[in-house]
Design a protein around this motif. Sequence first.
Motif, PDB file in Angstrom:
ATOM      1  N   GLN A 166       0.824  -1.210   0.000  1.00 16.62           N
ATOM      2  CA  GLN A 166       0.000   0.000   0.000  1.00 16.62           C
ATOM      3  C   GLN A 166       0.856   1.258   0.000  1.00 16.62           C
ATOM      4  O   GLN A 166       0.580   2.223  -0.722  1.00 16.62           O
ATOM      5  CB  GLN A 166      -0.934  -0.002   1.221  1.00 16.62           C
ATOM      6  N   ARG A 170       1.240   3.990  -3.110  1.00 17.35           N
ATOM      7  CA  ARG A 170       0.974   5.409  -2.841  1.00 17.35           C
ATOM      8  C   ARG A 170       2.136   6.280  -3.314  1.00 17.35           C
ATOM      9  O   ARG A 170       1.930   7.426  -3.746  1.00 17.35           O
ATOM     10  CB  ARG A 170       0.759   5.589  -1.329  1.00 17.35           C
ATOM     11  N   ASP A 215       1.073  12.626   3.523  1.00 20.47           N
ATOM     12  CA  ASP A 215      -0.381  12.595   3.751  1.00 20.47           C
ATOM     13  C   ASP A 215      -0.640  11.851   5.061  1.00 20.47           C
ATOM     14  O   ASP A 215      -0.966  10.670   5.080  1.00 20.47           O
ATOM     15  CB  ASP A 215      -1.084  11.900   2.578  1.00 20.47           C
ATOM     16  N   ALA A 217      -2.999  12.118   7.202  1.00 21.16           N
ATOM     17  CA  ALA A 217      -4.382  11.673   7.402  1.00 21.16           C
ATOM     18  C   ALA A 217      -4.593  10.288   6.767  1.00 21.16           C
ATOM     19  O   ALA A 217      -5.252   9.430   7.356  1.00 21.16           O
ATOM     20  CB  ALA A 217      -5.354  12.689   6.806  1.00 21.16           C
ATOM     21  N   TRP A 218      -4.031  10.078   5.589  1.00 18.56           N
ATOM     22  CA  TRP A 218      -4.154   8.766   4.934  1.00 18.56           C
ATOM     23  C   TRP A 218      -3.396   7.694   5.712  1.00 18.56           C
ATOM     24  O   TRP A 218      -3.918   6.607   5.965  1.00 18.56           O
ATOM     25  CB  TRP A 218      -3.616   8.840   3.495  1.00 18.56           C
ATOM     26  N   LEU A 219      -2.165   8.008   6.126  1.00 16.39           N
ATOM     27  CA  LEU A 219      -1.346   7.024   6.836  1.00 16.39           C
ATOM     28  C   LEU A 219      -1.949   6.643   8.190  1.00 16.39           C
ATOM     29  O   LEU A 219      -1.762   5.528   8.666  1.00 16.39           O
ATOM     30  CB  LEU A 219       0.076   7.563   7.034  1.00 16.39           C
ATOM     31  N   ASP A 222      -7.129   5.758   6.279  1.00 16.79           N
ATOM     32  CA  ASP A 222      -7.495   4.766   5.269  1.00 16.79           C
ATOM     33  C   ASP A 222      -6.431   3.698   5.064  1.00 16.79           C
ATOM     34  O   ASP A 222      -6.758   2.538   4.792  1.00 16.79           O
ATOM     35  CB  ASP A 222      -7.777   5.453   3.925  1.00 16.79           C
ATOM     36  N   PHE A 223      -5.163   4.064   5.185  1.00 20.29           N
ATOM     37  CA  PHE A 223      -4.101   3.060   5.063  1.00 20.29           C
ATOM     38  C   PHE A 223      -4.286   1.944   6.089  1.00 20.29           C
ATOM     39  O   PHE A 223      -4.249   0.754   5.762  1.00 20.29           O
ATOM     40  CB  PHE A 223      -2.724   3.715   5.239  1.00 20.29           C
ATOM     41  N   THR A 226      -7.496  -0.129   5.416  1.00 14.47           N
ATOM     42  CA  THR A 226      -7.344  -0.951   4.211  1.00 14.47           C
ATOM     43  C   THR A 226      -6.590  -2.237   4.530  1.00 14.47           C
ATOM     44  O   THR A 226      -6.999  -3.332   4.115  1.00 14.47           O
ATOM     45  CB  THR A 226      -6.604  -0.172   3.099  1.00 14.47           C
TER      46      THR A 226
END
Length: 333
Positions: A166, A170, A215, A217-219, A222-223, A226
Amino acid sequence: MSNPIKVLVTGAAGQIAYSLLYPIAKGDVFGKDQPIILVLLDIGPMMPVLDGVVMELQDCALPLLREVIPTDKEEVGFKDLDVAILVGSMPRRDGMERKDLLKANVAIFKAQGSALDKYAKKTVKVLVVGNPANTNCLIAAKSAPTIPKENFSCLTRLDHNRARSQVAMRCGLSADNVKNVIIWGNHSSTQYPDVHHCKVNIKGKDEAAFDVVKDDAWLKGDFISTVQLRGAAVIKARKLSSAMSAAKAICDHMRDIWTGTADGEFISMGVYSSGNSYGVPDDLIYSFPVTIKDKTWKIVDGLTINEFSRAKMDATASELVEEKDTSVEFLSA
């Protein structure tokens, strides 16, 4: 060539084993000069299917494969083993509560641990894949008192590989440019995929994943979800579980045990917790970052744990304590 090693795969007629047996027999796991005796264990009703698997292995004409032993008998399956890969377990069925799943698997892994204790070499390396993998591994280890608990591990390498991939996607890189992701805790939806110590190779230089991804917020969002829910997503899409990637992760896990981890790199494994590493309760099988040398794992010490990580590591530990307490009740019943 060296003497053959004896490798057991349970649930050998199933779909994970079908993706796993060829790379083991070909030499991709234990080395290109290591002959193999494969022992294939499954339940009685699956023996006709297993006969077909044996025929296919024979038809591959693999030079390292010295013998294939299909069986439904523990005294044959666990005899003189160097490696045991315990894939077979009771799957969770519709309407089944987690407690029912734990009870069914306690019986299976208590019997298999006892069989390892009775028949296998004391140096046997045991990898538990069948879910709930951490607690099944703990039960097997407790049921094999003459085999060191350090010889038992459970598979969180699939989660580790998912996390690595992932981050790589990214960043628009191949996965071999990403190292030192960590899976903490349980192989379940409470696991914590952690990239605070992850390095991404950019033009030959290792940089922190947070600095490369840019990012947060993603880490931190959602990361993580997921990776935690990837198995369910594969089942929803395929209508079958993730057999190919699980088999690849098993190969990665066992290869690292056999040949060691690369310098400066650690991987994730569910191993026996003792000595209160990172504040994790003792007497659990918990996924840690480890390095491996001479077939012996060592938890990576001294990593900084921030408050965000601490909360997630504690949450997955709490789930494992609850699973253990429930299973030990069944074990002593």
